[in-house]
Design a protein around this motif. Structure first.
Motif, short mmCIF file in Angstrom:
data_model
loop_
_atom_site.label_atom_id
_atom_site.label_comp_id
_atom_site.label_asym_id
_atom_site.label_seq_id
_atom_site.Cartn_x
_atom_site.Cartn_y
_atom_site.Cartn_z
N ALA A 1 0.85 -1.19 0.00
CA ALA A 1 0.00 0.00 0.00
C ALA A 1 0.89 1.24 0.00
O ALA A 1 1.89 1.30 0.71
N PRO A 2 0.56 2.25 -0.80
CA PRO A 2 1.42 3.43 -0.89
C PRO A 2 1.33 4.30 0.35
O PRO A 2 0.36 4.25 1.11
N ALA A 3 2.36 5.10 0.55
CA ALA A 3 2.39 6.04 1.67
C ALA A 3 1.30 7.09 1.51
O ALA A 3 0.91 7.44 0.40
N ARG A 4 0.80 7.59 2.62
CA ARG A 4 -0.20 8.64 2.59
C ARG A 4 0.42 9.93 2.04
O ARG A 4 1.56 10.25 2.35
N GLN A 5 -0.38 10.66 1.27
CA GLN A 5 0.09 11.88 0.65
C GLN A 5 -0.36 13.11 1.46
O GLN A 5 -1.19 13.00 2.36
N HIS A 6 0.19 14.26 1.10
CA HIS A 6 -0.03 15.46 1.90
C HIS A 6 -1.23 16.28 1.45
O HIS A 6 -1.59 17.25 2.12
N ASP A 7 -1.84 15.95 0.30
CA ASP A 7 -3.02 16.68 -0.13
C ASP A 7 -3.96 15.75 -0.87
O ASP A 7 -3.58 14.64 -1.27
N ALA A 8 -5.20 16.20 -1.04
CA ALA A 8 -6.24 15.35 -1.59
C ALA A 8 -5.95 14.93 -3.02
O ALA A 8 -6.21 13.79 -3.42
N LEU A 9 -5.40 15.82 -3.84
CA LEU A 9 -5.15 15.50 -5.25
C LEU A 9 -4.08 14.43 -5.38
O LEU A 9 -4.24 13.46 -6.14
N GLN A 10 -2.98 14.59 -4.66
CA GLN A 10 -1.90 13.60 -4.74
C GLN A 10 -2.33 12.27 -4.14
O GLN A 10 -1.93 11.20 -4.61
N GLU A 11 -3.15 12.32 -3.10
CA GLU A 11 -3.66 11.08 -2.50
C GLU A 11 -4.52 10.31 -3.49
O GLU A 11 -4.38 9.09 -3.65
N VAL A 12 -5.39 11.01 -4.20
CA VAL A 12 -6.27 10.34 -5.16
C VAL A 12 -5.46 9.79 -6.33
O VAL A 12 -5.69 8.65 -6.78
N LEU A 13 -4.51 10.55 -6.84
CA LEU A 13 -3.66 10.06 -7.93
C LEU A 13 -2.89 8.81 -7.51
O LEU A 13 -2.80 7.84 -8.25
N THR A 14 -2.35 8.84 -6.29
CA THR A 14 -1.57 7.71 -5.77
C THR A 14 -2.45 6.48 -5.60
O THR A 14 -2.07 5.36 -5.97
N LEU B 1 -9.96 6.25 1.23
CA LEU B 1 -10.89 7.17 0.55
C LEU B 1 -11.89 7.76 1.54
O LEU B 1 -12.22 8.95 1.46
N GLN B 2 -12.37 6.95 2.47
CA GLN B 2 -13.31 7.46 3.48
C GLN B 2 -12.64 8.52 4.35
O GLN B 2 -13.26 9.54 4.68
N ALA B 3 -11.38 8.31 4.72
CA ALA B 3 -10.66 9.28 5.53
C ALA B 3 -10.49 10.60 4.78
O ALA B 3 -10.61 11.68 5.36
N LEU B 4 -10.23 10.52 3.48
CA LEU B 4 -10.08 11.72 2.67
C LEU B 4 -11.39 12.52 2.65
O LEU B 4 -11.40 13.74 2.86
N VAL B 5 -12.51 11.83 2.42
CA VAL B 5 -13.81 12.51 2.37
C VAL B 5 -14.15 13.13 3.72
O VAL B 5 -14.66 14.25 3.79
N GLN B 6 -13.85 12.41 4.78
CA GLN B 6 -14.16 12.93 6.11
C GLN B 6 -13.37 14.19 6.40
O GLN B 6 -13.89 15.14 7.00
N HIS B 7 -12.11 14.24 5.99
CA HIS B 7 -11.27 15.39 6.29
C HIS B 7 -11.56 16.57 5.37
O HIS B 7 -11.60 17.72 5.83
N THR B 8 -11.75 16.33 4.07
CA THR B 8 -11.95 17.42 3.12
C THR B 8 -12.92 17.02 2.02
O THR B 8 -12.49 16.58 0.94
N PRO B 9 -14.22 17.14 2.26
CA PRO B 9 -15.20 16.84 1.20
C PRO B 9 -14.95 17.67 -0.06
O PRO B 9 -15.10 17.15 -1.18
N ASP B 10 -14.58 18.93 0.11
CA ASP B 10 -14.30 19.77 -1.07
C ASP B 10 -13.08 19.25 -1.82
O ASP B 10 -13.03 19.31 -3.06
N GLY B 11 -12.09 18.75 -1.09
CA GLY B 11 -10.91 18.17 -1.75
C GLY B 11 -11.26 16.92 -2.53
O GLY B 11 -10.69 16.67 -3.60
N ALA B 12 -12.20 16.12 -2.01
CA ALA B 12 -12.63 14.92 -2.73
C ALA B 12 -13.31 15.30 -4.04
O ALA B 12 -13.05 14.69 -5.09
#
Length: 348
Positions: free
Chosen positions: A50-63, A91-102
């Motif tokens: 599993a890849p390392a967590r990224q620092h922003d929503a866009l890089q996390e989704v790309l990864t 993905l759930q953690a990303l949405v919980q932290h930043t719905p706009d980023g998702a």
């Protein structure tokens, strides 16, 4: 709403029966020969870490899309249900932290593997809508898993179609029409047995008028969750670019869905989608009254009044009131995302 499983019968025809068999209600399985043919090109491949967590929503989704692109083609037991679970939790953690980023990631992230990116985007949208609709936890989990994996049985085909303009060949059409069955069968091989999940995956291409596939069911014969997944699937596809066209502008995509409400979609779901994305979704671009270009950072209290950041000064924030002249379609490449990603940071 109780759905009669007797409507979900294996379609006739040698093309189907050489590939699938029915073992019970909602239960379809691959034939031995088809399983061997499907998995043969991918035998011996190892499960990537599993890849390392990224620092922003866009890089996390790309990864995560790149990672899912590797998982898509792995046969069980190399790939297991828990590996999909790890991806869903991220993905759930990303949405919980930043719905706009998702939402911004859905709008902005370019794809290398269309099927993988579509699955990630659809899962994000499923998670967002499930929260807005306040679905029970089991339905939220089933919807998100179904959104991620609804095309599991046609990964290669959907990548072909993302670059294909014009009518489908006979082979493409037949493969497309059975992919809900194949995806359901593959999810069973990964250990997922929930009838709620399989009714959702099996029914996500059925239409209210009975002209969908693979079962040609009408509205009352398909689960509400499958109807919601259909809205998510089509919305995601419209908002993503293909090799032969730009993405459909968000306002036009939402308008197209809204006008089909009641005929193809449940009006409740399209209304919630419009409310969720707003007139100007996060990650979309607008031309300001000054002539400058800005990006939508977050939704405001009113659907047509988001928070903006001018591209030439991303640290600045503007209210939309009186500032938006028009919406723009801007071609975004992966190299642009590092700078834009700072608008939607994730915790370390």
């Amino acid at each position: 709403m109780t759905i009669d499983p007797s409507h979900y019968r294996l379609p006739d025809g040698l093309f189907v029966q050489n590939r699938l068999q029915q073992e019970g209600d909602w239960h379809f399985a691959l034939t031995g020969k088809f399983r061997q043919r499907l998995y043969a090109p991918h035998q011996g491949k190892l499960l990537p870490p599993a890849p390392a967590r990224q620092h922003d929503a866009l890089q996390e989704v790309l990864t995560l899309a790149r990672y899912f692109g590797q998982l898509l083609y792995l046969p069980p037991p190399t790939l297991q249900g828990e590996d999909i679970g790890v991806l869903l939790a991220r993905l759930q953690a990303l949405v919980q932290h930043t719905p706009d980023g998702a939402i911004a990631a859905i709008m902005l992230c370019p794809w290398q593997d269309y099927t993988a990116q579509h699955g990630i985007n659809a899962a994000l949208l499923a998670c967002l809508l499930a929260r807005v609709l306040q679905l029970p936890p089991e339905e939220q989990d089933s919807l998100m898993l179904a959104a991620l994996c609804m095309n599991l049985g046609s990964a290669t085909l959907h990548n072909e179609l993302a670059r294909h303009e014009g009518p489908l060949s006979t082979s493409q059409r037949k493969r497309l029409e059975i992919h809900p069955l194949v995806s359901s069968a593959l999810l069973r091989e990964l250990g997922f047995a929930s009838p709620l999940l399989h009714a959702c995956v099996l029914g996500h291409h059925e239409r209210f008028d009975g002209n969908g596939y693979p079962f040609h069911l009408r509205q009352e014969q398909t689960s509400p969750l499958a109807q919601l997944l259909r809205v998510i699937d089509i919305s995601t596809a419209k908002l993503m670019p293909r090799s032969y066209r730009q993405p459909v502008p968000a306002q036009r995509a939402l308008a197209q869905l809204y006008t089909q409400s009641g005929e193809q979609f449940d009006p409740r779901y399209t209304a919630q989608l419009v409310k969720l994305l707003g007139v100007y979704p996060s990650g979309s671009f607008v031309r300001l009254a000054s002539g400058d270009t800005a990006i939508v950072v977050a939704q405001g209290e009113q659907l047509n009044l988001p928070l903006l950041a001018p591209l030439r000064e991303l640290e600045q924030r503007l209210d939309a009131d009186g500032n938006i002249a028009s919406q723009l379609t801007v071609q975004v490449e992966a190299r642009h995302l590092q700078k834009l990603g700072a608008l939607w940071p994730l915790p370390a």
